[in-house]
Design an enzyme around this catalytic site. Structure first.
Site, PDB file in Angstrom:
ATOM      1  N   ASP A 121       0.852  -1.182   0.000  1.00  0.00           N
ATOM      2  CA  ASP A 121       0.000   0.000   0.000  1.00  0.00           C
ATOM      3  C   ASP A 121       0.886   1.230   0.000  1.00  0.00           C
ATOM      4  O   ASP A 121       2.015   1.186   0.512  1.00  0.00           O
ATOM      5  CB  ASP A 121      -0.909   0.017   1.238  1.00  0.00           C
ATOM      6  CG  ASP A 121      -2.022  -1.022   1.172  1.00  0.00           C
ATOM      7  OD1 ASP A 121      -2.497  -1.330   0.069  1.00  0.00           O
ATOM      8  OD2 ASP A 121      -2.414  -1.518   2.240  1.00  0.00           O
ATOM      9  N   ASP A 139      -7.372  -1.208  -4.333  1.00  0.00           N
ATOM     10  CA  ASP A 139      -8.395  -0.798  -3.373  1.00  0.00           C
ATOM     11  C   ASP A 139      -9.313   0.261  -3.987  1.00  0.00           C
ATOM     12  O   ASP A 139     -10.527   0.255  -3.763  1.00  0.00           O
ATOM     13  CB  ASP A 139      -7.751  -0.250  -2.103  1.00  0.00           C
ATOM     14  CG  ASP A 139      -6.880  -1.268  -1.389  1.00  0.00           C
ATOM     15  OD1 ASP A 139      -7.143  -2.480  -1.521  1.00  0.00           O
ATOM     16  OD2 ASP A 139      -5.932  -0.852  -0.703  1.00  0.00           O
TER      17      ASP A 139
END
Length: 172
Positions: A121, A139
């Protein structure tokens, strides 16, 4: 006799989300040290972190079984959504786009999890000392897909109400 095109024609969108996510993760891993952060805007950093769980690091502190659970979950959901795409008409653009984005995002995070044992991330939004959980392109694709499904459900319900009203007007 012409055969109607199915929603499978939207899988190109899955491929775009999938490839864009994995490419950006590759760049981050190559260019950043773990936890390195670069300020881009007063409310946004690029920060390399590893997520061993799911959304908001859900189940991240478990012994590792969650990795296999999330891989199986991504495969099951993607398989189900491919089935839905195959059943859909290509004219169902919002729903097909939603399914395709969710598939691309889920499979990209799955590949990352299977290869690395975690998900990379790097988008870090914050205000003052409050940070939103760090996330990635996959995401974003999943969230946009979920939003499109909600929009499609709302539009479908609105159309049903309009059809019922038109039917009532026609009966009087």
């Amino acid at each position: 006799m012409s055969q109607q095109k199915s929603g499978l024609s939207f899988l190109w969108l899955s491929a775009v989300a999938f490839l864009l996510d994995l490419l950006t993760k590759y760049i981050v891993v190559q260019k950043f040290d773990l936890y390195e952060s670069v300020n881009v805007l007063p409310v946004f950093n690029l920060t390399y972190v590893r997520n061993y769980g799911a959304a908001f690091s859900f189940l991240a502190d478990h012994s590792g079984w969650q990795q296999y659970f999330f891989i199986l979950l991504a495969l099951a959901i993607s398989g189900m959504l491919v089935y839905f795409l195959a059943k859909n008409n290509a004219q169902q653009k919002i729903q097909n786009s939603a399914y395709a984005l969710i598939i691309g995002g889920a499979l990209a995070n799955m590949v990352d999890r299977a290869y690395n044992g975690f998900v990379v991330d790097f988008f870090d939004f914050y205000w003052d000392i409050y940070h939103y959980p760090v996330f990635n392109i996959a995401d974003i694709a999943i969230c946009i897909g979920a939003g499109l499904l909600a929009l499609d459900a709302f539009k479908s319900e609105k159309k049903k109400v309009q059809d019922k009203q038109a039917e009532k007007c026609g009966q009087k």
